[in-house]
Design a protein around this motif. Sequence first.
Motif, mmCIF file in Angstrom:
data_model
loop_
_atom_site.group_PDB
_atom_site.id
_atom_site.type_symbol
_atom_site.label_atom_id
_atom_site.label_comp_id
_atom_site.label_asym_id
_atom_site.label_seq_id
_atom_site.Cartn_x
_atom_site.Cartn_y
_atom_site.Cartn_z
ATOM 1 N N GLU A 30 0.835 -1.201 0.000
ATOM 2 C CA GLU A 30 0.000 0.000 0.000
ATOM 3 C C GLU A 30 0.874 1.256 0.000
ATOM 4 O O GLU A 30 0.631 2.205 -0.754
ATOM 5 N N GLU B 3 -6.015 -5.617 -12.065
ATOM 6 C CA GLU B 3 -7.077 -6.192 -11.229
ATOM 7 C C GLU B 3 -6.553 -6.752 -9.907
ATOM 8 O O GLU B 3 -7.336 -7.168 -9.054
ATOM 9 N N THR C 82 -5.744 -5.934 -6.791
ATOM 10 C CA THR C 82 -5.859 -4.924 -5.737
ATOM 11 C C THR C 82 -5.179 -5.457 -4.480
ATOM 12 O O THR C 82 -4.723 -6.594 -4.439
ATOM 13 N N THR D 296 -1.299 -1.133 -5.704
ATOM 14 C CA THR D 296 -2.690 -1.467 -5.392
ATOM 15 C C THR D 296 -3.499 -1.819 -6.640
ATOM 16 O O THR D 296 -4.711 -2.035 -6.553
ATOM 17 N N ALA D 297 -2.838 -1.840 -7.788
ATOM 18 C CA ALA D 297 -3.545 -2.226 -9.023
ATOM 19 C C ALA D 297 -2.548 -2.955 -9.917
ATOM 20 O O ALA D 297 -2.218 -2.510 -11.007
#
Lengths: 385, 385
Positions: B359, B371, B373, B364-365
Amino acid sequence: MLNFEFYNPTRIIFGKGMIAKLDEQLSPQARVLVLYGGASAERSGTLNEVRAALGSRTFREFGGIEANPTYETLMKAVAMVREEKLDFLLAVGGGSVMDGTKFVAAALPFEGEPWDILTSKGEAAKKALPLGTVVTLPATGSEMNCLSVISRQSTGDKLLFSNPLVYPRFSVLDPMRTMSLPMKQVINGVVDSFVHVMEQYMTHPVDGMAQDRFSEGLLSSLLEIGPRIIAAPEDYDLRSNLMWVATLALNGLIGAGVPHDWTTHMIGHEITAKYHIDHARTLAIVFPALLKVCREAKRAKLLQYAERVWGLTEGSEDERIDAVIRKTEGFFEGLGVPTRLSAYDIGPDGITDILKLLEAHDMTALGEHGEVTLEVSRRILETAA
Amino acid sequence: MLNFEFYNPTRIIFGKGMIAKLDEQLSPQARVLVLYGGASAERSGTLNEVRAALGSRTFREFGGIEANPTYETLMKAVAMVREEKLDFLLAVGGGSVMDGTKFVAAALPFEGEPWDILTSKGEAAKKALPLGTVVTLPATGSEMNCLSVISRQSTGDKLLFSNPLVYPRFSVLDPMRTMSLPMKQVINGVVDSFVHVMEQYMTHPVDGMAQDRFSEGLLSSLLEIGPRIIAAPEDYDLRSNLMWVATLALNGLIGAGVPHDWTTHMIGHEITAKYHIDHARTLAIVFPALLKVCREAKRAKLLQYAERVWGLTEGSEDERIDAVIRKTEGFFEGLGVPTRLSAYDIGPDGITDILKLLEAHDMTALGEHGEVTLEVSRRILETAA
């Protein structure tokens, strides 16, 4: 694996609409000579797309580079570059235009008789003008190598030179630009690429794992592309794959660290020089016959090819070798490309003439072991009769 | 196939005894900094071979570049280059030394805080000193790419940058120089290379025929090399093949024109940053779990991989996918490389810590469709528990 050096600084710019990227690759001050072949470059719209990308740069155009580009024609381009003080060469076309442009690049600053670049196999070239290419015919790999084959009308010679100075700075490969090609030329590209791979693969094993796997991958791809592209000539993905496969087939990568056997090209060049048969079509005549005549020297690789590319695992070794040679011949014939000299009405006298040319060009010890003497070449040609 | 640019100007000098060729690659006036890692470069004789090849050139040495090279250490090398007015960097080592050398090359002429090179992902670098490499550990492909991963002790960050300015001018790959490596490092190289290929292959099909075939060829080669090299650590051909395969796994070629999924590396980097587990070993934990969690997105490619690399053609699609994931896991485990976090005593709290780092670094992607996450990363880590 054999020791090797690998160096290839050409930037590949690949895909639909990429000709516009020429603008990023050329200095705004560049004075460009655009070299091309026949009227198709104009008709297909490729030349117009190139002109648009060159924008406000100074450029001249030199058309009329023939298939099997000649010294005589190219020296006119050299004169034009000199007169107009141009400083960048942009080839728009297929192997002939790219090869010819490489010769112009090396000939322009050459002190002495530029044909010496050819007779020295490229060593004599010490400087070259920078060049780029816009490829319209996937086949020769010239867009990403430093090889060039030039013919001389006055003598009937066809010779090859190689020099890192003539690597294109960039090559634009837009598969859309190949859509207007006659299918015969597309198929010639499939055959030319297939034989390029084979000449760096079908020798004897030296445990080059990646090289072998890459070669087998390109061969498998071409076996798939050939028949499919005839059935679906407008398929963009097939055009893309043929274009990238053709480049990878002769950019030095699969041949790094493994033995080569350029017999097929050397004999093929003489057939073209004498009978003006399309380059790729001469390869389809010579290569299967080479496999038959040299099957013992190539035994281990023929078996590997049979298993990994064709999935042939049944039967004795000799049966698998027979089968895979038949299948290779069948692949060419299935694409409408003959594998016999008789298809072009070349008989015993023709074979003698071809052998004379091989002798005149010292092509008397070809093959990965230098074992393809004139006598072996005669057997290859007789096998292809 | 996707549109792409491919450019790789690094000269590869490959084979036994090739370190002597350094002499041809460097100007006689070059003032060289030789960068290396630990005492093994000295002990193995590689440094002495390099010194001999440098001959009478001025050179200095900078040792002590750690695995996961740090900004703090490398800035000392920058200071040394500046003080001694050196003008060429020669990395002697594996991925860490090469990556570190690339950072030194870009940091030296950098105006401002050099860590910005990392935070800008390389874009901020506008100049770089020229560099070359002598590879002693085949794994990262750093010898023929323009990537570099650098850690910062003070913050625990581990970031990647990329810039064409830091392509090595040349890389010398002498497989003999890998003979003295601990087998654990050799096997790490096999795993790292395998996952590099997978991250450019195991996405969704875009009909890149040559790219897929090349990737499959490298995977097949690594499946063969892994167990054999443990059984025959002195085998020169196996060492050669591992070295060349590792380079080809991450030199841009197989990834040109196809989607990528670097999820495994990104999660792996955080595991290394937090727990100091060898880079390759973190990949062996994450990759099989990624396949399990993302099997639907990767369905078509998993089936292609099962058939072409493992010869799995029996059973339903799901059975083949189950089987090939098990086999991939079994390949790593069979090499003595664990595929579970529990093997390193990392439990639920550890997973939470790794997710916090992801994070913090905006990971995060991830994935070919963005996709993956944080929630998907959690499932991947829990699957690898």
